[in-house]
Design a protein around this motif. Structure first.
Motif, PDB file in Angstrom:
ATOM      1  N   THR A 336       0.818  -1.234   0.000  1.00 60.10           N
ATOM      2  CA  THR A 336       0.000   0.000   0.000  1.00 60.10           C
ATOM      3  C   THR A 336       0.841   1.269   0.000  1.00 60.10           C
ATOM      4  O   THR A 336       0.325   2.345   0.259  1.00 60.10           O
ATOM      5  N   GLY A 338       2.265   3.090  -2.316  1.00 64.88           N
ATOM      6  CA  GLY A 338       1.884   4.122  -3.281  1.00 64.88           C
ATOM      7  C   GLY A 338       0.668   4.904  -2.833  1.00 64.88           C
ATOM      8  O   GLY A 338       0.658   6.144  -2.866  1.00 64.88           O
ATOM      9  N   LYS A 339      -0.374   4.181  -2.391  1.00 65.76           N
ATOM     10  CA  LYS A 339      -1.591   4.850  -1.929  1.00 65.76           C
ATOM     11  C   LYS A 339      -1.314   5.690  -0.676  1.00 65.76           C
ATOM     12  O   LYS A 339      -1.852   6.782  -0.509  1.00 65.76           O
ATOM     13  N   ARG A 340      -0.478   5.156   0.221  1.00 64.47           N
ATOM     14  CA  ARG A 340      -0.157   5.875   1.453  1.00 64.47           C
ATOM     15  C   ARG A 340       0.493   7.223   1.151  1.00 64.47           C
ATOM     16  O   ARG A 340       0.175   8.242   1.753  1.00 64.47           O
ATOM     17  N   ARG A 342       0.261   9.000  -1.566  1.00 65.48           N
ATOM     18  CA  ARG A 342      -0.642   9.939  -2.241  1.00 65.48           C
ATOM     19  C   ARG A 342      -1.553  10.683  -1.272  1.00 65.48           C
ATOM     20  O   ARG A 342      -1.975  11.809  -1.538  1.00 65.48           O
ATOM     21  N   CYS A 343      -1.861  10.070  -0.147  1.00 69.54           N
ATOM     22  CA  CYS A 343      -2.754  10.714   0.824  1.00 69.54           C
ATOM     23  C   CYS A 343      -2.007  11.196   2.067  1.00 69.54           C
ATOM     24  O   CYS A 343      -2.632  11.573   3.061  1.00 69.54           O
ATOM     25  N   SER A 344      -0.678  11.196   2.047  1.00 68.25           N
ATOM     26  CA  SER A 344       0.114  11.624   3.203  1.00 68.25           C
ATOM     27  C   SER A 344       0.641  13.042   3.005  1.00 68.25           C
ATOM     28  O   SER A 344       0.973  13.446   1.875  1.00 68.25           O
TER      29      SER A 344
END
Length: 366
Positions: A336, A338-340, A342-344
């Protein structure tokens, strides 16, 4: 009290109440203050017996002088009176900020005199009565005014004798006309008297003060000893802190030198200092932590890149605000990353706090 109503008239040097003499001018009395003739008013059913000046004048001393002389006559006749209560607190402060207190309390007690002198001048000060008992003297002031006589008190306090005040200014004409009530107010009522100076009280206060001072000296010595121990401990603590600070600075200097050495060994490649590029670096160090460092690492509070768990400082930036914190990652975080990112907010914060990295991480970019 209405001072135009005089409670005592004088005849042949003796004081009489109005009900003790004939009515009107037949009383044959004069004012104790101005020595002018008085009228006795003692036949009224609604008016308390009293005297008035036979002719109008400006005398206001008749009331006070009559009551004062009558009071002094009672003291001289009985040669005794109730001494006031005395409540004082002796206080001594220690150097450690502690306040030592001891209350001194003398109960009202009746004293009997060997002799009584009336209206005595001592050092230019008029004393209404002086009680003699062995080698001691007690000075009496009869107060007939609500006004506080600060200068007289100061003069009395300067004399090396005990002195007290009997306050009769609140007595009503009815109380003065009643011999029993008047005698109690003058001789025995605790509410009408107070000390101006008490030699016995001062001696007790001095004794208690010496004891408190002695105790304070012991506490001060103990406080100084404890203070010295605290100062020695504080110096030792400060030396330890200074040594630790020096060691930390030496380690940091060595770390910076190591960073520069490592940076010089890396091939010259332009850094991607965008938020996206920094996110890739952060994710890459997280991946390496899971794969190579047992999912443990230290995170820089400035650039947010992860360094090996045994590191003392951040390997990559030289931010003055950088601090490192131990972190433990979940092994499944690699799926995860990449997703982490993007929203960090960490990548943006990293670029702001450490725009330029000294050492590029040796990682696989995610």
């Amino acid at each position: 009290m209405h001072e135009t109503k005089i409670p005592f008239g004088e005849r042949d040097g003796i004081l009489f109440r109005a009900h003790e003499v004939e009515n009107g001018l037949r009383c044959g009395c004069v004012c104790p203050g101005c020595q002018q003739p008085l009228n006795a008013a003692n036949n009224g059913e609604k008016v308390i017996p009293h005297f008035r000046h036979a002719k109008s004048n400006d005398c206001f001393d008749g009331f006070r002088e009559g009551v004062r002389r009558a009071a002094v006559a009672l003291i001289a006749q009985h040669k005794q009176l109730m001494l006031p209560a005395l409540i004082e607190t002796v206080r001594v402060a220690t150097q450690g900020g502690r306040l030592l207190e001891k209350k001194i309390e003398l109960q009202p007690v009746v004293t009997t005199a060997d002799s009584v002198e009336r209206f005595v001048d001592l050092d230019g000060l008029r004393c209404h009565a002086v009680l003699h008992q062995s080698d001691r003297q007690l000075i009496i002031r009869i107060k007939l005014s609500a006004r506080t006589e600060y200068e007289r008190y100061r003069q009395l306090e300067a004399l090396e004798h005990s002195s007290m005040e009997i306050a009769l200014h609140n007595l009503t004409l009815e109380q003065i006309n009643d011999p029993a009530s008047f005698e109690r107010a003058v001789l025995y009522d605790p509410a009408t008297r107070r000390w101006i100076r008490s030699m016995r009280g001062e001696k007790l206060m001095a004794i208690v003060g010496e004891k408190l001072e002695s105790l304070a000296s012991e506490l001060n010595a103990q406080w100084h000893f404890e203070q010295l121990k605290r100062e020695v401990a504080e110096k030792a603590r400060q030396l330890a802190l200074d040594e630790e600070k020096a060691k930390l600075q030496l380690a940091l200097d060595e770390h910076r030198a190591h960073q520069l050495q490592k940076a010089s060994e890396q091939p010259p490649i332009d850094q991607d200092n965008t938020v996206k590029g920094r996110a890739a670096l952060i994710a890459g160090t997280m991946l390496k932590a899971v794969q190579a460092w047992g999912a443990k690492a230290i995170e820089c509070s400035a650039c947010h890149l992860l360094s090996p768990p045994e590191s003392q400082f951040c390997l990559y930036c030289d931010s003055q605000t950088s601090k490192v914190n131990q972190v433990v990652l979940s092994p499944d975080i690699i799926w995860t990353l990449g997703k982490r990112m993007r929203c960090s907010a960490k990548p943006e914060m990293s670029v702001k706090a450490a725009p330029q990295l000294i050492v590029r991480p040796d990682i696989e970019l995610v």
